[in-house]
Scaffold this active site. Structure first.
Site, short mmCIF file in Angstrom:
data_model
loop_
_atom_site.label_atom_id
_atom_site.label_comp_id
_atom_site.label_asym_id
_atom_site.label_seq_id
_atom_site.Cartn_x
_atom_site.Cartn_y
_atom_site.Cartn_z
N SER A 14 0.79 -1.32 0.21
CA SER A 14 0.18 0.17 -0.19
C SER A 14 1.14 0.92 0.13
O SER A 14 0.62 2.16 -0.03
CB SER A 14 -0.74 -0.08 0.90
OG SER A 14 -1.81 -1.09 1.19
N HIS A 41 -5.12 -10.96 4.54
CA HIS A 41 -4.46 -11.21 5.07
C HIS A 41 -4.06 -12.15 6.24
O HIS A 41 -3.63 -12.81 6.72
CB HIS A 41 -3.08 -9.97 5.42
CG HIS A 41 -3.32 -8.71 4.53
ND1 HIS A 41 -1.78 -9.44 4.21
CD2 HIS A 41 -3.73 -7.69 4.52
CE1 HIS A 41 -1.42 -8.14 3.84
NE2 HIS A 41 -1.98 -7.18 3.78
O1 LIG Z 1 -0.74 -4.27 6.76
C1 LIG Z 1 -0.17 -4.03 6.48
O2 LIG Z 1 0.48 -3.09 7.28
C2 LIG Z 1 0.62 -4.17 4.80
C3 LIG Z 1 1.05 -5.62 5.02
O3 LIG Z 1 2.15 -5.58 5.41
O4 LIG Z 1 -0.37 -3.80 3.90
P1 LIG Z 1 -1.03 -2.38 3.03
O5 LIG Z 1 0.61 -2.44 2.58
O6 LIG Z 1 -1.78 -3.24 2.16
O7 LIG Z 1 -1.11 -2.10 4.11
MN LIG Z 2 -2.53 -1.97 0.43
MN LIG Z 3 -1.62 -5.62 2.56
#
Ligand SMILES: O=C(O)[C@@H](CO)OP(=O)(O)O
Ligand SMILES: [Mn+2]
Ligand SMILES: [Mn+2]
Length: 554
Positions: A78, A429
């Protein structure tokens, strides 16, 4: 004003259309199969975009160098995804900057390292961060290099406070990572460095909360790391993780402290110590950074606030300048599309629920919190559920986000309405396939609500994603076949993927003749900003990655 001025008018595209920018978090494109939750789920809205107009739907790259990560093997995430979407250019990201600073040794010559090393003579160096090779927030090999380098540069007593992963890497892999770290620390001890693991816990339950969703998460970490207090005490971290895994998975391990033969914690943080948070990624370190850095702090009772020298691996928030000391300079993500558009009087509404709120604000704006112009912008955060696993409530706040966006569109008070819909990612996740299917359906329904509103106001939509996740839920061999463990159980993939993501444009306000160009086949997330600027009637700055669209005369 840092070079962010007037944008040129687009020669063919009009101004004044409401543009909805929808980011489906963790929504990649993959072959149809039973572990592709997006395929299995009923997603009529997203399906219709794909099947509707081939010149208005395409795939874009969302991983590896296309988003500033070191290699093609690096899955998207993200932070880098929303940075690229918002900034319109590709910046070498934290993972890569830390690699370079470690390889060149510049990390040890910087202000941040000099600052903490003043404590090495008398104090302990504490390293706090995520222990895995996921490469999203941190990397084990970087920790290993930092341990070696810090000891060579004078650290005599080192304590590592680990956060187990199982989110960017397989559940259960934490045991191996802790064994590797223990082995490294034993090697350091042979060289006369007093180096130990001092505490630990699972990232989703201890320390790594984000966007102030639940301060208790940070408090649990604080108690273990700083105060040396936790309900679980072990004399050995490998044993701790093995034992605690009997009742929790890696992501949610309860906090523990490592104690000596007298049951005393081996590494609380005390006056005169140095602390480094070794995650390079910002969102899940900001809360701890505040607790470590701010004298005035009322989010939880810290009980004791030690006088320490604290540095982040990077500076996590460029606006707050937090933390004030850091080992590696963060990417300078300047002149973002949000800033340009606001300076050109585009009124922006951004919204998500707490766990993704900073993605469409902070990350989108180049790791900068706050508004560019509060008169023209409104950012709305819908509180996420607290203390409920995402697979238990897989619909999350998708419908609320859709409704808030709808209301913002129908109000006609905004030119851009930007949202992140989290389900594919957050539920993905958890590794719970059935729940992820439910989450994907809910996300699709939210998209429909937004597209319907765009239809009503004669606006334009851009629907895309930041990286893959829900479109593949199993680990695979090189031939692409699902992997099974020794008990014949399917190996679940909880992490993001390297798949491309879709982007679709449309809506009644889209000028006739607008279509995706076919001369940017390698287009990625960074090409979206120029595209959106065009849809607002502007030409993007020259150094932005090229737009994905063209206007053909009919
Ligand atoms: O949950 C988070 O911190 C990340 C994966 O480690 O997910 P995302 O990059 O989608 O926020
Ligand atoms: Mn994301
Ligand atoms: Mn994620």
């Amino acid at each position: 004003m840092n070079g962010v001025g007037k944008l040129e008018d687009h020669p063919k595209l009009p101004k004044g259309k409401t543009v909805a920018v929808v980011v489906l978090d963790g929504w990649g494109e993959n072959k149809p199969h039973q572990y592709n939750c997006i395929h299995v789920a009923q997603t009529p809205t997203m399906d219709s975009l794909k099947q509707g107009a081939p010149e208005k739907w395409r795939l874009i790259r969302a991983h590896g160098p296309a988003v500033g990560l070191p290699t093609e093997d690096d899955m998207g995430n993200s932070e880098v995804g929303h940075n690229a979407l918002g900034a319109g250019r590709i910046f070498a990201q934290g993972a890569k900057l830390v690699d370079l600073a470690l390889a060149s040794g510049k990390l040890y010559e910087g202000e941040g390292f000099k600052y903490i090393s003043e404590s090495f003579e008398k104090g302990t160096l504490h390293l706090i961060g995520l222990l895995s090779d996921g490469g999203v927030h941190s990397r084990l090999d970087q920790l290993q290099l930092l341990l070696k380098g810090a000891s060579e540069h004078g650290a005599k007593r080192i304590r590592v406070h680990i956060l187990t992963d199982g989110h960017d890497v397989s559940d259960g892999s934490s045991v191996g990572f802790v064994e590797t770290l223990e082995n490294d620390l034993a090697n350091l001890r042979e060289k006369g460095i007093d180096a130990k693991i001092a505490s630990g816990g699972g990232r989703m339950y201890v320390t790594m909360d984000r966007y102030e969703n639940d301060w208790d998460v940070v408090k649990r970490g604080w108690d273990a790391q700083v105060l040396g207090e936790a309900p679980n005490k072990f004399t050995n971290a490998v044993e701790a993780v093995k034992k605690l895994r009997e009742t929790a998975n890696d992501q949610y391990l309860p906090p523990f402290v490592v104690v000596d033969e007298n049951n005393e914690a081996v590494g609380p943080i005390v006056d005169g110590d140095a602390v480094v948070t070794f995650n390079f990624r910002a969102d899940r370190m900001v809360m701890l950074a505040k607790a470590l850095e701010y004298q005035d702090f009322d989010k939880f009772d810290r009980v004791r606030y030690p006088k320490i020298r604290y540095a982040g691996m990077l500076q996590y928030d460029g606006e707050l300048k937090l933390p004030s000391h850091y080992l590696v300079s963060p990417p300078e993500i300047d002149r973002t599309s949000g800033e340009y558009l606001v300076r050109n009087n585009i009124r922006i509404f951004a919204c998500s629920e707490t766990v993704k709120f900073g993605h469409v604000t902070f990350f989108w704006n180049g790791n900068r919190s706050g508004y560019f112009n509060p008169q023209l912008e409104e950012y709305v955060e819908i509180p996420s559920d607290i203390g409920i696993a995402f697979n238990v409530q897989p619909k999350m706040k998708a419908s609320e986000i859709g409704e808030k966006a709808r209301d913002a569109i129908l109000s006609r008070k905004f030119d851009q309405v930007r949202v992140n819909i989290p389900n594919g990612d957050m539920v993905g996740h958890t590794g719970d396939i059935q729940a992820t299917i439910v989450g994907c359906k809910a996300a699709d329904e939210a998209v429909k609500v937004i597209l319907d509103a765009i239809e009503q106001v004669g606006g334009i939509y851009v629907v895309t994603a930041d990286h893959g996740n829900a479109e593949d839920m199993v680990k695979r061999n090189k031939a692409g076949e699902p992997l099974y463990d020794e008990n014949g159980e399917l190996q679940i993939l909880t992490s993001h993927t390297c798949h491309p993501v879709p982007i679709a444009i449309g809506g009644p306000g889209l000028a006739p003749g607008v279509r995706f160009r076919n001369d940017v086949p390698d287009g990625g997330l960074a090409n979206v900003a120029a595209t959106v600027m065009n849809l607002h009637g502007f030409v993007a700055p020259e150094d932005y990655e090229p737009t994905l669209i063209e206007v053909v005369d009919n």
